[in-house]
Design a protein around this motif. Structure first.
Motif, PDB file in Angstrom:
ATOM      1  N   ARG A  23       2.978  -2.259   0.154  1.00  0.00           N
ATOM      2  CA  ARG A  23       2.777  -3.663  -0.180  1.00  0.00           C
ATOM      3  C   ARG A  23       2.278  -4.499   1.000  1.00  0.00           C
ATOM      4  O   ARG A  23       1.378  -5.294   0.864  1.00  0.00           O
ATOM      5  N   ALA A  24       2.894  -4.276   2.140  1.00  0.00           N
ATOM      6  CA  ALA A  24       2.556  -5.158   3.252  1.00  0.00           C
ATOM      7  C   ALA A  24       2.686  -4.421   4.587  1.00  0.00           C
ATOM      8  O   ALA A  24       3.142  -3.283   4.640  1.00  0.00           O
ATOM      9  N   GLU A  25       2.270  -5.098   5.630  1.00  0.00           N
ATOM     10  CA  GLU A  25       2.458  -4.554   6.954  1.00  0.00           C
ATOM     11  C   GLU A  25       3.778  -5.100   7.491  1.00  0.00           C
ATOM     12  O   GLU A  25       4.016  -6.310   7.461  1.00  0.00           O
ATOM     13  N   VAL A  26       4.647  -4.203   7.937  1.00  0.00           N
ATOM     14  CA  VAL A  26       5.953  -4.623   8.424  1.00  0.00           C
ATOM     15  C   VAL A  26       5.981  -4.493   9.935  1.00  0.00           C
ATOM     16  O   VAL A  26       5.631  -3.448  10.476  1.00  0.00           O
ATOM     17  N   THR A  27       6.392  -5.555  10.599  1.00  0.00           N
ATOM     18  CA  THR A  27       6.555  -5.467  12.042  1.00  0.00           C
ATOM     19  C   THR A  27       8.006  -5.102  12.327  1.00  0.00           C
ATOM     20  O   THR A  27       8.928  -5.847  12.000  1.00  0.00           O
TER      21      THR A  27
END
Lengths: 262, 271
Positions: A23-27
């Motif tokens: 879904r997204a880029e996680v930091t």
């Protein structure tokens, strides 16, 4: 800059780690910097899932940072490093090998001299109180015993840096205390630099020179607590000291603040 | 007799009396069915007649048993070696895995009995078509179980191996392959029983020796006692090969066997 490179055992410089999920880029980690002196014992605490373990994987080279750099023993980390010892939460022992042969796996993988490695293994077995259990298979050993074997295996090649990822997390409270006392003694006897990730505040303070408190994801260094306790620490005497109480209280406050009072 | 030995024998009796009793009950029912004339004797021969024939024609059956066993073992060994090699290649290479999987599945799904005649056309009435059918039957479970075994290795263990710097070969020999052995043995046990079926199917299609041939001949002559005798011998061959593997597993993986509990229980559960 060059000064810190040559004097630090571990130097984490402005490191960020980003994972790309569906879904997204996680930091996971954001611009963390940390220097660990040779022979120092540093504990890392933080909320669950904040990326503490990721930090150890960066130091060992099992994971590459998205930005920034990690230097281990004066050499930049690119790919898995062999000059460390690693202990995980689960002992990760080979079921078909006896305790002693599990410890010696380290030597076999490295192609160390067998006689020398055997001598060193016996030393470590003695030091960690495994005597009499050398020939037991992992499933015949208790959780604490298994973790001792994992510790011996991690120390066999005399690594200058030992990485421990919640090594006592699966043990009962009493065994955990015993293991803490033993780890403290082993650290003093070997002079190894240790980076310990833990959930236990008491453990983090009892064992360390410094405690790094990380924030929730994306993890940044929230505060560094200098532990003002004597070098050699008796367990119950240390627990009773005011410095111990103030350090643990401070960490508890910080963790409460970063996790939202839960 | 010392106590330890006495205990051991008591254990053996305790574990084996139930299956022995069941076997005896089956024989008794068989005997009753034939003795009461419930079924005509030419359709189902009595146990006495069948075992009598087994004893009489022993040398004849022995020769054919040897042929079938030879085909089975040869097919099983080839399938075992090939299966492990293919599984290793599939685990270490995504490309090989995705390329080989559909073909593997196709080879498994295609009815071996239907393609057996083709091998006879190609290779004649000799040993080869039987061995090939046995290999085809036994190959798939070996591949699947080995792939599962090799993939079941703890990721932390592999990470640890990476920090130890032994390289992929040492990691395979010292960690991955031994860890896969329990799965591999489970697959081998299934494979050996299928290899027996494969060899017999191969003999059905075109042969002048082997237990499949014996059964086919007996069938043609309406010789039901010989047919039953052949069936019994085939079953015994299969069971003995299975037990041989079970023994090998216990000798090679005592650490695993000791964690599973009683051996006979698992044998019955799997067999």
């Amino acid at each position: 800059m060059t000064g810190t490179l040559t004097t630090s055992a571990v130097s984490i410089d402005d490191v960020s780690v980003r994972f790309r999920s569906k879904r997204a880029e996680v930091t996971a980690i954001q611009q963390v910097s940390l220097d660990v002196a040779p022979g120092e014992f540093v504990s890392i605490v933080g909320p669950s899932g904040c990326g503490k373990s990721t930090l150890l994987k960066l130091v060992s080279g099992l994971l590459t940072p998205s930005s920034g750099s990690v230097t281990l023993l004066g050499e930049q980390v690119r790919g898995p490093r062999h000059d460390i010892g690693f202990v995980f939460q689960r002992a990760a022992l080979l079921e078909w090998r006896s305790a002693r042969r599990n410890i010696l796996l380290q030597a076999e993988m490295r192609g160390m001299n067998a006689a020398e490695a055997g001598k060193r293994a016996d030393e470590l077995i003695e030091m960690t109180g495994l005597s009499g259990f050398e020939n037991a298979l992992p499933h015949e050993l208790s959780g604490g015993m298994q973790q001792r074997v994992a510790l011996c295996r991690a120390l066999l090649h005399r690594p200058r840096v030992l990485l421990m990822d919640e090594p006592f997390g699966a043990l009962d409270a009493l065994t955990r205390e015993q293991m803490n006392v033993e780890l403290h003694r082993v650290w003093q006897e070997t002079g190894t630099t240790v980076l310990l990730v833990t959930h236990s505040i008491a453990e983090s303070v009892y064992l360390a020179n410094r405690v790094i408190v990380l924030t929730r994801r994306p993890a940044v260094v929230h505060e560094v607590i200098e532990v003002d306790l004597p070098g050699t620490r008796d367990y119950s005497a240390t627990m009773a000291r005011p410095e111990f109480a103030s350090a643990t209280a401070r960490i508890r406050d910080l963790l409460g603040a970063v996790t939202g009072q839960d | 007799m010392d106590k330890v030995q006495a205990d051991r024998w008591r254990g053996v009796v305790e574990r084996s009396w139930r299956p022995a009793a069941l076997l005896a009950a089956c024989l008794a029912i068989w005997h009753l069915i034939t003795a009461t004339g419930l079924v005509e004797a030419y359709l189902v021969p009595s146990p006495a007649k069948t075992f009598g024939l087994l004893a009489d024609k022993w040398s004849y059956l022995w020769g054919h048993t040897w042929v079938t066993t030879y085909e089975t073992v040869l097919g099983f060994v080839i399938a075992g070696v090939l299966g492990v090699l293919v599984a290793v290649a599939m685990v270490y290479s995504r490309t090989i895995e995705s390329t080989a999987y559909p073909i593997l599945l196709f080879a498994q799904v295609i009815p071996k009995i239907a393609i057996a005649p083709l091998f006879v056309v190609w290779l004649g009435f000799g040993l080869e078509p039987k061995v090939i059918v046995a290999v085809l039957m036994a190959f798939f479970p070996v591949v699947i179980s080995t792939v599962t075994g090799l993939k079941s290795v703890d990721t932390e263990m592999l990470e640890l191996a990476a920090t130890m710097g032994g390289g992929p070969v040492k990691t395979f020999v010292k960690i991955r392959f031994p860890a896969a052995l329990p799965h591999l043995f489970a697959g081998l046990k299934v494979a050996v029983t299928l290899a027996v079926t494969g060899a017999v199917v191969g003999e059905f299609v075109g042969s002048n020796e082997g237990l499949g041939y014996v059964i086919l001949q007996a069938n043609g002559n309406m010789d039901t006692p010989m047919l039953f005798a052949g069936l019994i011998v085939i079953s015994v061959v299969g069971v003995l090969l299975f037990l041989l593997l079970d023994l090998a597993e216990k000798l090679m993986l005592p650490w695993h066997a000791s964690r599973r509990g009683a051996a006979v229980t698992t044998l019955l559960a799997k067999g």
